[in-house]
Scaffold this motif. Structure first.
Motif, short mmCIF file in Angstrom:
data_model
loop_
_atom_site.label_atom_id
_atom_site.label_comp_id
_atom_site.label_asym_id
_atom_site.label_seq_id
_atom_site.Cartn_x
_atom_site.Cartn_y
_atom_site.Cartn_z
N ARG A 134 -11.12 46.76 -3.21
CA ARG A 134 -12.06 46.23 -2.23
C ARG A 134 -11.40 45.26 -1.27
O ARG A 134 -11.93 44.21 -0.97
N VAL A 135 -10.24 45.64 -0.80
CA VAL A 135 -9.49 44.83 0.16
C VAL A 135 -9.63 45.40 1.56
O VAL A 135 -9.91 44.68 2.52
N LEU A 136 -9.44 46.69 1.70
CA LEU A 136 -9.37 47.30 3.03
C LEU A 136 -10.69 47.25 3.79
O LEU A 136 -10.68 47.16 5.01
N HIS A 137 -11.80 47.25 3.09
CA HIS A 137 -13.07 47.20 3.81
C HIS A 137 -13.30 45.85 4.48
O HIS A 137 -14.15 45.72 5.34
N GLY A 138 -12.52 44.84 4.09
CA GLY A 138 -12.69 43.51 4.65
C GLY A 138 -11.96 43.28 5.96
O GLY A 138 -11.99 42.18 6.48
N GLY A 139 -11.32 44.30 6.49
CA GLY A 139 -10.56 44.09 7.72
C GLY A 139 -10.72 45.21 8.71
O GLY A 139 -11.10 46.32 8.37
N GLU A 140 -10.40 44.89 9.96
CA GLU A 140 -10.40 45.92 10.99
C GLU A 140 -9.14 46.76 10.81
O GLU A 140 -8.25 46.39 10.05
N VAL A 160 -20.40 43.78 5.22
CA VAL A 160 -19.04 43.38 5.60
C VAL A 160 -18.88 43.31 7.11
O VAL A 160 -18.11 42.49 7.61
N ARG A 161 -19.62 44.12 7.84
CA ARG A 161 -19.55 44.03 9.31
C ARG A 161 -20.08 42.68 9.79
O ARG A 161 -19.52 42.08 10.70
N CYS A 162 -21.16 42.22 9.15
CA CYS A 162 -21.78 40.95 9.57
C CYS A 162 -21.04 39.72 9.06
O CYS A 162 -21.09 38.68 9.69
N THR A 163 -20.38 39.82 7.93
CA THR A 163 -19.79 38.63 7.33
C THR A 163 -18.30 38.45 7.60
O THR A 163 -17.85 37.34 7.83
#
Length: 148
Positions: A51-57, A101-104
């Motif tokens: 669950r690392v990659l979903h936290g970034g562009e 994740v988009r909002c935070t």
């Protein structure tokens, strides 16, 4: 070796030592180091991203993947655990997580078809995909074996 942000490395120390409920009792088997993706030590057989990659562009994800790939020997594996958005728009926990994740943090969940493009110029190559509970998938990646 467990390499994580300082606060997560400290929590892992207690959990692995068995000090917390359901602790594993393996604290003596795991070396813990605080650090980030830019200073991954070379070597290691497995580098797990959960669950690392979903936290970034996309650019940040590719930067992380390049750092990992540069540190990985040719035989190393890179399992990446992420929730996948359904390709067909069907209901999924990943849809709600995508909004969160988009909002935070400005990241996003991605479809299975999107990940090969994300990994393409960073080094690792997809070698499989296994389902996990709660709409997650583990995507075993391996350092690309490039011929010259």
């Amino acid at each position: 070796m467990l390499r994580e942000r300082p606060q997560a490395a400290a929590a892992a120390r207690s959990l692995l030592a068995g000090a917390l409920p359901n602790g594993a009792g393996h604290g003596d088997r795991v070396e813990r180091r605080a650090g980030g993706f830019a200073d991954v030590p070379p070597g290691g057989d497995v580098h797990l991203l959960s669950r690392v990659l979903h936290g970034g562009e996309d650019g940040r994800c590719r930067e992380i993947l390049r750092h990992l790939s540069a540190a990985m020997p040719p035989h190393a594996d890179l399992p990446a655990v992420e929730r996948l958005l359904p390709d067909d728009g069907s209901p999924s926990l990943a849809t709600a997580r995508d909004l969160h994740v988009r909002c935070t943090v400005g990241g996003r969940e991605r479809t299975a078809g999107y990940y090969p493009r994300l990994f393409a110029d960073a080094g690792p190559e997809l070698v499989g995909r296994e389902p996990l509970p709660l709409d997650a998938r583990v995507r075993p990646e391996r350092r690309a074996r490039r011929t010259r």
